[in-house]
Scaffold this motif. Structure first.
Motif, PDB file in Angstrom:
ATOM      1  N   TYR A 169      15.126   5.588  51.095  1.00  0.00           N
ATOM      2  CA  TYR A 169      14.384   5.032  49.959  1.00  0.00           C
ATOM      3  C   TYR A 169      14.941   5.536  48.632  1.00  0.00           C
ATOM      4  O   TYR A 169      14.312   5.406  47.592  1.00  0.00           O
ATOM      5  CB  TYR A 169      12.886   5.323  50.077  1.00  0.00           C
ATOM      6  CG  TYR A 169      12.474   6.774  50.204  1.00  0.00           C
ATOM      7  CD1 TYR A 169      12.518   7.628  49.104  1.00  0.00           C
ATOM      8  CD2 TYR A 169      11.986   7.280  51.401  1.00  0.00           C
ATOM      9  CE1 TYR A 169      12.113   8.953  49.206  1.00  0.00           C
ATOM     10  CE2 TYR A 169      11.572   8.598  51.513  1.00  0.00           C
ATOM     11  CZ  TYR A 169      11.628   9.431  50.410  1.00  0.00           C
ATOM     12  OH  TYR A 169      11.225  10.743  50.510  1.00  0.00           O
ATOM     13  N   VAL A 224      15.019   3.220  45.493  1.00  0.00           N
ATOM     14  CA  VAL A 224      13.811   2.892  44.735  1.00  0.00           C
ATOM     15  C   VAL A 224      13.175   4.117  44.113  1.00  0.00           C
ATOM     16  O   VAL A 224      12.226   4.004  43.347  1.00  0.00           O
ATOM     17  CB  VAL A 224      12.765   2.193  45.635  1.00  0.00           C
ATOM     18  CG1 VAL A 224      13.319   0.902  46.174  1.00  0.00           C
ATOM     19  CG2 VAL A 224      12.305   3.090  46.776  1.00  0.00           C
ATOM     20  N   PHE A 225      13.717   5.299  44.441  1.00  0.00           N
ATOM     21  CA  PHE A 225      13.126   6.531  43.916  1.00  0.00           C
ATOM     22  C   PHE A 225      13.853   6.935  42.646  1.00  0.00           C
ATOM     23  O   PHE A 225      15.059   6.737  42.532  1.00  0.00           O
ATOM     24  CB  PHE A 225      13.229   7.650  44.952  1.00  0.00           C
ATOM     25  CG  PHE A 225      12.123   8.656  44.843  1.00  0.00           C
ATOM     26  CD1 PHE A 225      12.344   9.890  44.264  1.00  0.00           C
ATOM     27  CD2 PHE A 225      10.854   8.354  45.297  1.00  0.00           C
ATOM     28  CE1 PHE A 225      11.328  10.817  44.157  1.00  0.00           C
ATOM     29  CE2 PHE A 225       9.829   9.269  45.197  1.00  0.00           C
ATOM     30  CZ  PHE A 225      10.067  10.497  44.620  1.00  0.00           C
ATOM     31  N   PRO A 226      13.131   7.491  41.662  1.00  0.00           N
ATOM     32  CA  PRO A 226      13.784   7.891  40.410  1.00  0.00           C
ATOM     33  C   PRO A 226      14.927   8.865  40.662  1.00  0.00           C
ATOM     34  O   PRO A 226      14.808   9.788  41.453  1.00  0.00           O
ATOM     35  CB  PRO A 226      12.648   8.591  39.640  1.00  0.00           C
ATOM     36  CG  PRO A 226      11.394   8.040  40.217  1.00  0.00           C
ATOM     37  CD  PRO A 226      11.694   7.777  41.665  1.00  0.00           C
ATOM     38  N   GLU A 257       9.429  15.521  41.931  1.00  0.00           N
ATOM     39  CA  GLU A 257       9.631  14.333  42.766  1.00  0.00           C
ATOM     40  C   GLU A 257       8.311  13.929  43.418  1.00  0.00           C
ATOM     41  O   GLU A 257       7.991  12.736  43.533  1.00  0.00           O
ATOM     42  CB  GLU A 257      10.692  14.595  43.832  1.00  0.00           C
ATOM     43  CG  GLU A 257      12.081  14.868  43.273  1.00  0.00           C
ATOM     44  CD  GLU A 257      12.818  13.607  42.875  1.00  0.00           C
ATOM     45  OE1 GLU A 257      12.207  12.519  42.893  1.00  0.00           O
ATOM     46  OE2 GLU A 257      14.006  13.694  42.544  1.00  0.00           O
ATOM     47  N   ALA A 299       6.291  12.088  40.959  1.00  0.00           N
ATOM     48  CA  ALA A 299       6.758  10.713  40.757  1.00  0.00           C
ATOM     49  C   ALA A 299       6.222   9.792  41.842  1.00  0.00           C
ATOM     50  O   ALA A 299       5.859   8.644  41.581  1.00  0.00           O
ATOM     51  CB  ALA A 299       8.287  10.677  40.741  1.00  0.00           C
ATOM     52  N   TYR A 300       6.153  10.296  43.079  1.00  0.00           N
ATOM     53  CA  TYR A 300       5.617   9.461  44.165  1.00  0.00           C
ATOM     54  C   TYR A 300       4.112   9.267  44.012  1.00  0.00           C
ATOM     55  O   TYR A 300       3.602   8.146  44.087  1.00  0.00           O
ATOM     56  CB  TYR A 300       5.914  10.080  45.531  1.00  0.00           C
ATOM     57  CG  TYR A 300       5.269   9.284  46.648  1.00  0.00           C
ATOM     58  CD1 TYR A 300       5.887   8.136  47.136  1.00  0.00           C
ATOM     59  CD2 TYR A 300       4.033   9.648  47.165  1.00  0.00           C
ATOM     60  CE1 TYR A 300       5.283   7.368  48.115  1.00  0.00           C
ATOM     61  CE2 TYR A 300       3.422   8.888  48.151  1.00  0.00           C
ATOM     62  CZ  TYR A 300       4.056   7.751  48.624  1.00  0.00           C
ATOM     63  OH  TYR A 300       3.439   6.985  49.587  1.00  0.00           O
ATOM     64  N   LYS A 342       3.179   7.263  40.447  1.00  0.00           N
ATOM     65  CA  LYS A 342       3.782   5.985  40.066  1.00  0.00           C
ATOM     66  C   LYS A 342       3.656   5.021  41.238  1.00  0.00           C
ATOM     67  O   LYS A 342       4.461   5.027  42.164  1.00  0.00           O
ATOM     68  CB  LYS A 342       5.249   6.195  39.662  1.00  0.00           C
ATOM     69  CG  LYS A 342       5.380   7.117  38.448  1.00  0.00           C
ATOM     70  CD  LYS A 342       6.818   7.310  38.019  1.00  0.00           C
ATOM     71  CE  LYS A 342       6.895   8.233  36.794  1.00  0.00           C
ATOM     72  NZ  LYS A 342       8.284   8.456  36.356  1.00  0.00           N
ATOM     73  N   GLU A 361       4.126   1.877  41.665  1.00  0.00           N
ATOM     74  CA  GLU A 361       5.221   0.952  41.951  1.00  0.00           C
ATOM     75  C   GLU A 361       6.288   1.626  42.802  1.00  0.00           C
ATOM     76  O   GLU A 361       6.801   1.050  43.772  1.00  0.00           O
ATOM     77  CB  GLU A 361       5.828   0.439  40.643  1.00  0.00           C
ATOM     78  CG  GLU A 361       6.950  -0.585  40.860  1.00  0.00           C
ATOM     79  CD  GLU A 361       7.507  -1.100  39.548  1.00  0.00           C
ATOM     80  OE1 GLU A 361       8.521  -1.826  39.589  1.00  0.00           O
ATOM     81  OE2 GLU A 361       6.935  -0.789  38.481  1.00  0.00           O
ATOM     82  N   THR A 362       6.620   2.869  42.456  1.00  0.00           N
ATOM     83  CA  THR A 362       7.586   3.636  43.237  1.00  0.00           C
ATOM     84  C   THR A 362       7.048   3.913  44.630  1.00  0.00           C
ATOM     85  O   THR A 362       7.740   3.717  45.638  1.00  0.00           O
ATOM     86  CB  THR A 362       7.906   4.970  42.537  1.00  0.00           C
ATOM     87  OG1 THR A 362       8.603   4.696  41.317  1.00  0.00           O
ATOM     88  CG2 THR A 362       8.785   5.851  43.406  1.00  0.00           C
ATOM     89  N   ALA A 364       7.088   0.908  46.931  1.00  0.00           N
ATOM     90  CA  ALA A 364       8.435   0.566  47.393  1.00  0.00           C
ATOM     91  C   ALA A 364       8.899   1.506  48.499  1.00  0.00           C
ATOM     92  O   ALA A 364       9.547   1.094  49.463  1.00  0.00           O
ATOM     93  CB  ALA A 364       9.410   0.588  46.218  1.00  0.00           C
ATOM     94  N   VAL A 365       8.556   2.793  48.374  1.00  0.00           N
ATOM     95  CA  VAL A 365       8.904   3.762  49.416  1.00  0.00           C
ATOM     96  C   VAL A 365       8.182   3.414  50.707  1.00  0.00           C
ATOM     97  O   VAL A 365       8.776   3.375  51.795  1.00  0.00           O
ATOM     98  CB  VAL A 365       8.564   5.193  48.962  1.00  0.00           C
ATOM     99  CG1 VAL A 365       8.727   6.168  50.127  1.00  0.00           C
ATOM    100  CG2 VAL A 365       9.446   5.616  47.796  1.00  0.00           C
TER     101      VAL A 365
END
Length: 295
Positions: A58, A61-63, A151, A154-155, A158, A160-161, A164-165
């Motif tokens: 993933y 899609v991850f920052p 990290e 961020a999961y 966010k 949207e992130t 996607a994951v």
């Protein structure tokens, strides 16, 4: 008897070149060796039925997290962070996460003591907490944890992130038909999130490795604080943790989770103790795979 399909869910910082094919091959090789070395049924399952490991990447899609060094107390103490600015909400998340590692640590009144910040993004409150945790856990430990904390934020924050994951993992589960999942590090948060949302209905066996689910701050957003962690009753949950793996808080999950079986393993010192392959090569994992293959 067909091959036992396993979906692996990786953690952070895999690198831009970590493709699904590359991750799958790496995990497959270690698990094959683990099963071959198993004294009883693990080797029999590996030889008779075969085990196929798929680890969806993933990273796309991850920052992305660039490397930046921030000096704390001298050139030998490098802190890894990144260039994204820290807002008040993320600052609070980081402070709570770090406090989970050393709740009794006392912060310095002045963040300038022994500090050269340079152009780093860390706030004075975070710097004080880093200094306090390093005094308790060891100099430089917090710098390695900071990657993970940001990290995880961020999961969890966010959507949207996160969506996607989860979609990448769900696609792998659907394509392989796997009912067993092995999740490492942040991957255990992803899978727990999916199970809580009903997005992995066919999973019946879960192995978490090096899981940070024990953090109160880390569970915020996917779990109601003050309640026990739970997965569906149809899921058999085993948690492998190393006593020197600081990402886990050096502890298992049974004191916080219902229906989980904790298994302590020896992975050596941190940070290698958090390495996924040090978890995948354990006889305890071979035993769970053997049970899944026989079921």
């Amino acid at each position: 008897m067909g091959a036992l399909q396993i979906v692996g869910v990786h953690g952070i910082k895999q690198g831009s070149g970590a493709t699904t094919a590359g991750l799958s091959a790496s995990w497959q090789a270690t698990i094959d060796d683990t099963l071959a070395a198993a004294p009883t049924s693990g080797a029999e399952v590996g030889a008779a039925a075969g085990v196929v490991v798929t680890v969806p990447s993933y990273q796309a899609v991850f920052p992305r997290t660039p490397t930046r060094y921030i000096r704390l107390g001298g050139p030998e103490a490098g802190l890894l962070s990144d260039d994204r600015p820290i807002d008040e909400e993320e600052e609070d998340f980081i402070l709570r996460a770090l406090a989970a590692y050393a709740p009794s640590a006392v912060e310095d009144e002045s963040p300038e003591v022994g500090l050269t910040l340079g152009e780093g993004p860390l706030t004075p409150r975070i710097v004080r907490r880093i200094q306090a945790v390093d005094r308790k856990l060891g100099k430089g430990v917090t710098g390695r944890l900071l990657w993970f904390v940001r990290e995880a934020h961020a999961y969890l924050r966010k959507e949207e992130t996160a969506a996607a994951v989860r979609a990448a993992v769900a696609e792998a589960l659907t394509e392989t038909g796997a009912r067993m999942v092995v999740a490492h590090s942040l991957g255990s948060v992803v899978v727990y999130d999916m199970l809580s949302r009903g997005e992995a209905p066919d999973v019946t066996m879960l192995v978490t490795c090096g899981s940070p689910l024990g953090w109160l701050a880390g569970r915020k957003g996917i779990h109601s604080e003050g309640e026990r962690l739970t997965v569906p009753g149809s899921v058999e949950w085993t948690n492998l943790y190393a006593s020197k793996d600081f990402v886990t808080g050096c502890a298992g999950l049974s004191h916080l989770a219902a229906g989980v079986t904790d298994t302590e393993v020896n992975n050596g010192a941190f940070p290698p103790s958090h390495d996924v392959h040090r978890y995948l090569d354990k006889p305890a994992l071979a035993e769970v795979i053997a049970k899944a293959g026989i079921a």
